[in-house]
Design a protein around this motif. Structure first.
Motif, mmCIF file in Angstrom:
data_model
loop_
_atom_site.group_PDB
_atom_site.id
_atom_site.type_symbol
_atom_site.label_atom_id
_atom_site.label_comp_id
_atom_site.label_asym_id
_atom_site.label_seq_id
_atom_site.Cartn_x
_atom_site.Cartn_y
_atom_site.Cartn_z
ATOM 1 N N LYS A 1 -13.942 2.340 41.433
ATOM 2 C CA LYS A 1 -14.023 2.409 42.888
ATOM 3 C C LYS A 1 -15.041 1.427 43.453
ATOM 4 O O LYS A 1 -16.203 1.448 43.062
ATOM 5 N N ILE A 2 -14.582 0.624 44.374
ATOM 6 C CA ILE A 2 -15.435 -0.358 45.044
ATOM 7 C C ILE A 2 -15.293 -0.131 46.546
ATOM 8 O O ILE A 2 -14.187 0.097 47.036
ATOM 9 N N ALA A 3 -16.416 -0.155 47.234
ATOM 10 C CA ALA A 3 -16.363 0.087 48.680
ATOM 11 C C ALA A 3 -15.445 -0.932 49.351
ATOM 12 O O ALA A 3 -15.382 -2.091 48.948
ATOM 13 N N GLU B 1 -14.229 -26.755 40.251
ATOM 14 C CA GLU B 1 -14.396 -27.121 41.654
ATOM 15 C C GLU B 1 -14.569 -25.874 42.520
ATOM 16 O O GLU B 1 -15.312 -25.870 43.485
ATOM 17 N N PHE B 2 -13.855 -24.814 42.134
ATOM 18 C CA PHE B 2 -13.994 -23.521 42.821
ATOM 19 C C PHE B 2 -14.113 -22.444 41.748
ATOM 20 O O PHE B 2 -13.422 -22.510 40.736
ATOM 21 N N VAL B 3 -14.987 -21.499 41.995
ATOM 22 C CA VAL B 3 -15.190 -20.418 41.030
ATOM 23 C C VAL B 3 -15.104 -19.090 41.781
ATOM 24 O O VAL B 3 -15.801 -18.894 42.775
ATOM 25 N N GLY B 4 -14.258 -18.219 41.284
ATOM 26 C CA GLY B 4 -14.034 -16.945 41.986
ATOM 27 C C GLY B 4 -15.017 -15.868 41.576
ATOM 28 O O GLY B 4 -14.635 -14.778 41.182
ATOM 29 N N GLY B 5 -16.297 -16.154 41.693
ATOM 30 C CA GLY B 5 -17.323 -15.145 41.421
ATOM 31 C C GLY B 5 -17.720 -15.115 39.955
ATOM 32 O O GLY B 5 -16.927 -15.400 39.063
ATOM 33 N N SER C 1 -16.871 -7.242 38.141
ATOM 34 C CA SER C 1 -15.696 -7.209 39.017
ATOM 35 C C SER C 1 -15.502 -8.486 39.828
ATOM 36 O O SER C 1 -15.179 -8.427 41.017
ATOM 37 N N SER C 2 -15.701 -9.626 39.207
ATOM 38 C CA SER C 2 -15.426 -10.888 39.898
ATOM 39 C C SER C 2 -13.929 -10.950 40.212
ATOM 40 O O SER C 2 -13.113 -10.517 39.409
ATOM 41 N N ASP D 1 -7.300 -10.390 31.613
ATOM 42 C CA ASP D 1 -6.721 -9.484 32.604
ATOM 43 C C ASP D 1 -7.809 -8.529 33.109
ATOM 44 O O ASP D 1 -8.954 -8.590 32.666
ATOM 45 N N ARG D 2 -7.454 -7.699 34.034
ATOM 46 C CA ARG D 2 -8.475 -6.893 34.718
ATOM 47 C C ARG D 2 -9.147 -5.903 33.772
ATOM 48 O O ARG D 2 -10.340 -5.656 33.886
#
Ligand SMILES: Cc1cc2nc3c(=O)[nH]c(=O)nc-3n(C[C@H](O)[C@H](O)[C@H](O)COP(=O)(O)OP(=O)(O)OC[C@H]3O[C@@H](n4cnc5c(N)ncnc54)[C@H](O)[C@@H]3O)c2cc1C
Ligand code: SF4
Lengths: 746, 327
Positions: free
Chosen positions: A674-676, A255-259, A205-206, A290-291
């Protein structure tokens, strides 16, 4: 050549002088007696502002003129093979510029719903998606299974208890250590217990999905790539090979990585597809998943069933510990192992057997401390069961059995700061509050993460006083850029704001993949080394100017010069540099023997369970964690707190839910997976326990994974304490809590 | 999503005249766009009702009750000072517990009442089920049904997803709609099909009929309401069960009551028989326990959702306790 050096190592409760061999050319290592200025402070992340204002550009944000959008046709069937793929109609669809087949010849197996079959690129994403339906793919479908307990070789669970005689492991199973007669060991203990723990698949779930923008340029036969990756250099190698061009003509930027959390070590099939499409179209192609693809095609933390039999003496000493586990790593059929540390039973007879069971689902991948949170969840659950059987409080039981002096100190500090005595429910399963049951739990952390590798870092000092620190590896969000600024500033005696850091470009010196909690310990000594070498060069220039010997030069309060004599401000000293900046390359030397090779930690959780609705709310959590030298308190604490957040989410909510018939995930989106969230968060505190480990010139150790090994277990034990029943199946959802409360009433 | 034509009407009438089998009304689109992106619905025309939002948004006092425009945001209901009293509290609580702050800021009351079920089989292009109109049978009935209906004896096990509908039931709300020149007013129960079969649409509006207002009548003296739901986490979750109640109290005595359950069946479920047990009784947890048992007397769980019955009862007891002041 090595130089023997004496240094003070350890922690407050156990510090001593040891001798280490420092390689020739390395800097004098920092130790307990070193006074540091920037390092150890609480600086904000240097890229915090760019991130919160949206100025930070991730691979997902890259848009180029003439860029095409790629998409992957994925198998709707969980198992079988691809007989044929016909792209001819697709290529005639509006906007379509390139199409490639990804399953053909020998490599035509379908292993899970989502296995890539073909990929296309079109002017817009909607055109690409429309064109998917024009691909004609024929499959040979085979019977499938997506459920762990229905897999071949799965244990026959009887109401979650070990009812059978302990089954003999299959020959393929690994045994560690060599097999004592565990059956005997357990049965002869004064007190024994057994139990089965189970856990579901958790997805990474990055926030930024997997993918790349690949821009292949035919004229120069070269490529520029923006990747969401945990390994820029690995990505360059893999994508250069996919493009069939030399690596020197490929630049990868991240340069930036979203997880990533362990799921982004390779560019994956989506990266291969993107490269091939770009080459075919001779145009930049963006292919970000996609997700749903993210949940179903980019790996996960495997599900598992863990069974433990253990025994102790009356006084509480653990004498036998026998674990066997079954992992659900998906279609690869391997990589689903669970594990635990052995600090509680190093002196007891112990064994661990693991068997992986294949299912027709997406293959698991490394995820933040692979296998550990699972194994620790079961181990710490069993610790509480045994403690109760021995009539000991969970804390006393752990203090008795833990053979790590460091962690014992942490248990004591943590228990006091957390208020263990006050939160632990001494009559588990009951309480005065008519609505809520309360309880507390604890769990231990353990990890390696001392780093290594021959990485290099460049430090440049310019005539105008500006300073650069550069490395080509990625900062996946751990804060490595900030640490580079702090370490460089420390060495040069200036402030971190004066340093410009560059990471995530393969034209800069090579650095590690971010995994195993090694980026900080691997790079930090090289960062410091580079700054130290640049400092020596600048010092030499000042010495020349003052007409003294270079070894007379001292650095103090941002000034360089002579003790009791002329001191030149750093900025002024830089004017001695010409048009060519000072440039020094620091090298990561091998670790010294040092003080210790691992990190410890412990966590405490207090929960409230609604007797009527079964809802668990974590009210308070505290973690004590060591990670060698703490370079930035704030960032270190944020790793621990992040691990607790992730642990709460994993143990209470997260699970992949599959439709067994179609073999397809049902909750592959953020509405149903579901994620807190913020309202589910307790009061949280992280206490960093500083340890001088004497491993290298900095002495930092990894921190990403260690705290995440303890969090789910601490919460689960707290719920068990509140309910007066061991909760052995995660996620601990309200239906399970209600069932447990019912079983008590009976 | 597939391409479509976006129609921007000037007023309700224009919007309605453009309605039809291949067109769909869009309020904030928070529910609709998910369906379009998943390609489970592929209309030719989208009619954007937000063009005349100012005409249909707002909470206006009316004869002791309220007229609420269908385009009023859920946030405006949750934060409304006019709805803060105990007699309206159920509506406010239902709005507060809905979705996320972002969805509450955008999503409208009308859209909330008319949203599609969250059944995960229906919401995925890859699954073809009876109610989705693309398959021969219900996939949930012997599939993954932990969140599905516990009252379903029909051919579709979906649950009604709206938090606000049960609250509006107990408040005795009526709805106004407009189709072309014609307007219509009816009780909220008539918004949902009498027999919620798989083949039935989830609401009874015709394809050119626009929901314009929600009317809440004046409250009798002594009225107190509450809405409570169960969920798996506190930050953004759909209800696993829900209950809205209205009590008319005199001291400790309950003069009359109304109950409506949510998230347990294809429609909101008014429980008149159970509610009658309240009339003339003093409020007590014991009474509420009996009432809750009666409300769920006819429940039939599926393989994975028996827990919802117990939860549903707990939530109903809690709602009654809150409304009566016991909690
Ligand atoms: C992440 C998420 C979480 C959610 N959680 C919850 C929750 O916990 N509880 C809950 O109750 N809801 C929840 N919802 C649903 C949410 O409340 C609805 O999406 C929202 O209220 C719909 O309003 P809208 O204006 O966006 O409607 P739209 O999406 O524009 O429309 C929804 C439907 O209603 C029709 N429609 C809308 N207005 C009218 C009108 N005036 N006349 C005729 N037809 C109309 C549309 O044609 C469409 O079919 C959630 C939604 C999301 C996306
Ligand atoms: S419950 Fe209804 S919507 Fe869901 S699968 Fe069954 S028929 Fe389809």
């Amino acid at each position: 050549m090595k130089n023997e050096h004496e240094m003070r190592v350890g922690f407050a409760g156990d510090n001593r002088k040891i001798k280490v061999d420092v390689p020739e050319g390395d800097l004098t290592p920092w130790d307990l007696d070193t006074k540091l200025e920037s390092v150890g402070g609480r600086s904000d992340r240097i890229d915090a502002f760019a991130k919160v204002t949206g100025r930070a550009k991730y691979a997902y944000d890259i848009n180029l003129p003439g860029m095409l959008h790629g998409i992957i046709l994925r198998s709707p069937h969980p198992r079988g093979s691809v007989k044929s793929v016909d792209l001819s109609k697709t290529l005639d669809m509006p906007g379509v510029k390139a199409a490639v087949v990804m399953k053909q010849g020998e490599r035509n197996r379908i292993r899970y719903v989502g296995d890539p079959v073909a990929a296309i690129a079109a002017d817009t994403l909607d055109q690409a998606r429309d064109a998917l339906s024009a691909i004609v793919a024929e499959y040979e479908i085979e019977a499938h299974n997506v459920e762990l307990l229905a897999a071949e070789g799965a244990p026959n669970l009887n109401e979650n208890n070990i009812s059978d005689p302990w089954p003999v492991p299959r020959p393929a199973a690994r045994r560690r250590p060599a097999d004592p007669d565990m059956e005997l060991e357990v049965s002869e203990a004064d007190v024994s217990a057994e139990g089965t723990w189970s856990m579901e698949v958790q997805t990474h779930s990055s926030l930024e999905s997997h993918g790349n923008v690949v821009w292949y340029k035919k004229e120069t036969d070269s490529a520029e790539i923006w990747a969401s990756t945990q390994a820029t250099f690995g990505a360059r190698q893999a994508l250069a090979s996919a493009l069939d061009i030399p690596q020197d003509r490929v630049t990868v930027r991240a340069e930036f990585v979203g997880g990533g959390f362990g799921s982004k070590f390779t560019p994956g099939e989506e990266g291969m597809a993107c490269a091939l499409l770009s080459k075919q179209a001779n145009a930049p192609v963006k292919l970000m998943l996609d997700r749903f693809e993210e949940h179903t095609c980019t790996g996960n933390r495997p599900s598992a069933v863990i069974q433990i039999r253990a025994g102790a003496k009356k006084d509480g000493t653990v004498v036998a510990w026998d674990t066997r586990s079954f992992g659900g790593p998906g279609c690869n059929g391997r990589g689903g192992s669970t594990s635990h540390h052995t600090n509680y039973f190093d002196n007891a007879k112990h064994r661990r057997i693991h068997v992986d069971l294949a299912t027709d689902t997406d293959a698991s991948r490394a995820m933040r401390a692979p296998g550990r949170p699972q194994g620790v969840f079961a181990m710490e659950g069993m610790m509480d069961i045994l403690a109760a059987k021995c009539g000991l409080d969970p804390l006393a039981f752990r203090l008795l059995n833990d053979n790590s002096e460091l962690r014992k100190a942490e248990w004591q500090l943590g228990a006091e700061k957390f208020g263990w005595a006050e939160h632990y429910n001494a009559s588990p399963g009951s309480g005065e509050d008519p609505r809520y049951l309360r309880g507390a739990g604890m769990a231990s952390a353990f990890w390696g993460g001392m780093g290594g590798g021959k990485h290099r870092v460049t430090c440049r000092i310019h005539r105008d006083g500006s300073v650069e620190s550069r490395n080509g590896a990625q900062d996946i969000g751990t804060g490595m850029k900030t640490l580079m600024a702090m370490l460089t500033a420390e060495e040069l005696g200036i402030s971190p704001e004066q340093i410009r850091v560059s990471m995530g470009n393969t034209n800069d010196p090579p650095g590690p993949a971010s995994g195993g909690s090694t980026t900080t310990p691997s790079l930090s000594p090289a960062v410091r080394h580079a700054a130290g070498l640049a400092k020596q060069e600048l010092g030499a220039k000042v010495a020349e100017r003052l007409q003294v010997d270079a070894n007379k030069i001292i650095w103090q309060n941002g000034h360089i010069g002579l003790q009791g004599g002329e001191m030149i401000p750093f900025q002024e000293a830089c004017k001695l540099i010409g048009a060519e900046p000072i440039e020094a390359t620091g090298i990561r030397q091998a670790n010294y023997d040092g003080y210790q090779d691992n990190v410890c930690g412990c966590q405490f959780a207090a929960v409230r369970v609604d007797r009527e609705t079964g809802l668990v709310l974590v009210e308070k959590m505290l973690g004590v964690q060591d990670c060698g030298l703490v370079i930035n308190q704030k960032l270190a604490e944020s790793q621990v707190i992040g691990a607790m957040i992730e642990g709460i989410s994993y143990v209470l909510h997260e699970q992949r839910i599959m439709d067994p018939k179609q073999g397809r995930m049902l909750n592959g989106d953020f509405a149903n997976y579901k994620i807190a969230g913020t309202l589910d968060m307790p009061e949280m505190e992280a206490i960093m326990y500083s340890v001088a480990n004497g491993k290298n010139n900095v002495g930092a150790a990894g921190l990403g994974e260690p705290p995440s090994t303890a969090a789910p277990a601490a919460v689960a034990n707290a719920v068990s304490n509140a309910l007066g029943l061991p909760m052995r199946s995660m996620p601990i959802t309200p239906d399970k809590v209600l069932a447990a409360l019912h079983s008590k009433k009976k | 999503m597939h391409s479509f034509e976006l129609f921007l009407p000037d007023n309700i009438k224009d919007a309605s005249l453009r309605g039809g089998p291949n067109a769909v009304f869009k309020a904030a689109g928070t529910d609709l766009l998910d369906r379009l992106k998943e390609r489970i619905e592929n209309p030719e025309t989208l009619i954007n009702l937000l063009e005349f939002k100012k005409d249909l948004a707002g909470i206006n006092p009316q004869a002791g009750g309220f007229d609420i425009g269908s385009l009023t945001s859920i946030h405006d209901i949750a934060s409304s000072a006019s709805l803060a009293g105990p007699e309206w509290r159920a509506l406010k609580q239902a709005a507060e517990t809905t979705a996320t702050p972002q969805i509450r800021n955008r999503g409208t009351l009308g859209g909330n009442l008319l949203q599609k079920t969250r059944c995960w089989y229906l919401r995925s292009e890859a699954f073809k089920c009876l109610h989705g109109g693309r398959g021969p049978s219900c996939l949930a009935v012997d599939g993954e049904n932990r969140y599905h209906s516990v009252m379903g004896t029909l051919d579709c096990m979906r649950v009604h997803p709206s938090n606000l509908a049960p609250a509006l039931y107990v408040l005795g709300a009526e709805l106004s709609t407009q189709s072309g020149e014609e307007s219509n007013r009816f009780p909220i129960a008539e918004l949902y099909p009498e027999l919620p079969l798989a083949s039935e649409a989830e609401h009874t509006l015709s394809d050119n009929e626009i929901l314009t207002h929600i009317h809440i009548p004046a409250a009798v003296t002594g009225t107190s309401t509450a809405y409570v739901e169960s969920r798996e986490k506190l930050s953004f979750d759909w209800a696993t069960t829900a209950a809205a109640v209205l009590l008319v109290m005199k001291g400790k005595a309950i003069l009359s009551g109304r109950i409506c359950l949510g998230a347990v069946a294809p429609n909101p479920i008014p429980c008149d028989q159970a509610a009658e047990m309240l009339a003339g009784q003093d409020a007590s947890m014991e009474l509420f326990g009996k009432v809750a048992a009666a409300a769920y007397a006819k429940a039939v769980p599926l393989a994975q959702n028996e827990y919802k019955i117990e939860l549903g009862k707990a939530v109903l007891r809690d709602a009654l306790a809150q409304a009566s002041g016991l909690r």
